[in-house]
Design an enzyme around this catalytic site. Structure first.
Site, short mmCIF file in Angstrom:
data_model
loop_
_atom_site.label_atom_id
_atom_site.label_comp_id
_atom_site.label_asym_id
_atom_site.label_seq_id
_atom_site.Cartn_x
_atom_site.Cartn_y
_atom_site.Cartn_z
N LYS A 146 -1.59 -12.78 9.04
CA LYS A 146 -1.19 -11.83 10.10
C LYS A 146 -2.29 -10.84 10.45
CE LYS A 146 2.21 -10.46 7.66
NZ LYS A 146 2.17 -9.24 6.98
N ARG B 290 9.84 -3.83 8.06
CA ARG B 290 10.06 -4.84 7.02
C ARG B 290 11.47 -4.80 6.48
NH1 ARG B 290 4.12 -4.96 5.10
NH2 ARG B 290 4.02 -6.65 3.60
N ARG C 254 -7.22 -16.61 -3.11
CA ARG C 254 -7.86 -15.39 -2.65
C ARG C 254 -8.00 -14.38 -3.80
NH1 ARG C 254 -5.21 -12.12 2.28
NH2 ARG C 254 -4.08 -11.02 0.65
N ARG D 90 -9.23 -10.02 -7.49
CA ARG D 90 -8.14 -9.04 -7.48
C ARG D 90 -7.28 -9.26 -8.72
NH1 ARG D 90 -5.54 -8.40 -1.54
NH2 ARG D 90 -7.37 -8.76 -0.29
N ARG E 84 6.29 -10.62 -4.25
CA ARG E 84 6.14 -10.20 -2.85
C ARG E 84 6.84 -11.20 -1.91
NH1 ARG E 84 0.28 -8.92 -3.66
NH2 ARG E 84 0.29 -6.75 -4.29
P1 AMP Z 1 0.57 -5.69 3.35
O1 AMP Z 1 -0.90 -5.59 3.29
O2 AMP Z 1 1.13 -5.57 4.72
O3 AMP Z 1 1.10 -6.92 2.65
O4 AMP Z 1 1.16 -4.44 2.53
C1 AMP Z 1 0.79 -4.20 1.20
C2 AMP Z 1 1.89 -3.44 0.48
O5 AMP Z 1 2.14 -2.19 1.12
C3 AMP Z 1 3.24 -4.13 0.48
O6 AMP Z 1 3.36 -5.09 -0.55
C4 AMP Z 1 4.19 -2.95 0.27
O7 AMP Z 1 4.18 -2.51 -1.07
C5 AMP Z 1 3.51 -1.87 1.11
N1 AMP Z 1 4.02 -1.90 2.50
C6 AMP Z 1 3.32 -2.22 3.62
N2 AMP Z 1 4.11 -2.13 4.71
C7 AMP Z 1 5.33 -1.73 4.27
C8 AMP Z 1 6.57 -1.47 4.91
N3 AMP Z 1 6.73 -1.62 6.24
N4 AMP Z 1 7.61 -1.07 4.13
C9 AMP Z 1 7.47 -0.90 2.81
N5 AMP Z 1 6.34 -1.16 2.14
C10 AMP Z 1 5.28 -1.57 2.86
#
Ligand code: AMP
Length: 191
Positions: free
Chosen positions: A13, A88, A127, A133, A144
Site C-alpha cells: 500500500k 482501520r 523483508r 528488523r 498483525r
Molecule cells: P502500518 O505501517 O500502516 O502497518 O502501521 C504500523 C503500526 O502502526 C500498526 O501495526 C499499528 O500498530 C499502528 N497503526 C497505524 N495506523 C493505525 C490505525 N489507523 N489505528 C491503529 N493503529 C495504527
C-alpha cells in the site's frame, strides 16, 4: 480527491499510495509513518504508540483519531488527501466521516488492494530478514494479519455498501499494480 487505500500489512500500500498521491497532487497520509516518526523522535505519542506497535496491535482509536484530525487540518490537506492505514476500525470510520463532513466534502473512493494472505506473510518475513528488523518476528507478523482480519477487513463491506469501493488485484510487479489502480480510479468522479 479524498481517497483511502486499504489492504493487509504487506500488500504494498505504502508504495502505491505515494504514486497515487503524486499523480493527484495530494498528500499521502500514512498513520504508520507518523507513528514511526514519533517513535524515532521519542515524543510522548511515540512512546505510547510503540507499546502497541511492537506487539502487532492497533494503537487506541482515541490517540489515532486525534492524530489524523490534526494532520487533516494542515493546509496541504485542504484540497484533498490519500489516507494510507486509516481508518482501520469501525470507530475510526465514523470519526473520519465526521471529519470529512465537517469540511463539506465527501470520500471519493476507497481503494482495496487485494492479496493472498500466505503470500503477504511470506513477503513480510523476507523483508524482516533482509532489512534486519529483529522485532518483526513471525509471531508479530501473524498477529498483525489476525488483527487486520478481525478489525479492518469488515470495513471493506461497509465501504462496498456505500458504492465507493474500488478493488484492485495487488499481486504482481509494482508498476503493474500501479497501472491497475490508475485504470480503476479513472472512472471515479472527483467531488
Ligand atoms: P502500518 O505501517 O500502516 O502497518 O502501521 C504500523 C503500526 O502502526 C500498526 O501495526 C499499528 O500498530 C499502528 N497503526 C497505524 N495506523 C493505525 C490505525 N489507523 N489505528 C491503529 N493503529 C495504527
Amino acid at each position: 480527491m479524498r481517497l483511502i487505500i486499504m489492504g493487509p500489512p504487506g500488500a504494498g500500500k505504502g508504495t502505491q499510495a505515494r504514486y497515487i498521491a503524486e499523480h493527484f497532487g495530494i498528500p499521502a497520509i500514512s498513520t504508520g509513518d507518523i507513528f514511526r516518526a514519533n517513535v524515532s523522535q521519542g515524543t510522548p505519542l511515540g512512546v505510547e504508540a510503540k507499546r502497541y506497535m511492537d506487539a502487532g496491535e492497533y494503537v487506541p482509536d482515541e490517540i489515532t483519531n486525534r492524530m489524523v484530525r490534526n494532520r487533516i487540518d494542515e493546509p496541504d490537506a485542504k484540497q484533498g488527501f490519500l489516507l494510507d492505514g486509516y481508518p482501520r476500525t469501525l470507530a475510526q470510520v465514523e470519526e473520519l466521516d465526521g471529519m470529512i463532513k465537517f469540511t463539506g466534502h465527501q470520500l471519493d473512493a476507497v481503494l482495496s488492494v487485494v492479496v493472498d494472505k500466505d503470500e503477504v506473510v511470506k513477503r513480510l518475513l523476507q523483508r524482516a530478514q533482509i532489512e534486519g528488523r529483529a522485532d518483526d518476528t513471525e509471531d508479530v507478523i501473524r498477529r498483525r494479519q489476525e488483527v487486520y482480519l478481525e478489525q479492518t477487513q469488515p470495513l471493506i463491506q461497509v465501504y462496498g455498501e456505500r458504492d465507493i469501493l474500488v478493488e484492485v488485484d495487488g499481486l504482481g510487479e509494482v508498476d503493474e499494480v500501479t497501472k491497475r489502480i490508475f485504470d480503476a480510479l479513472d472512472v471515479v468522479p472527483e467531488s
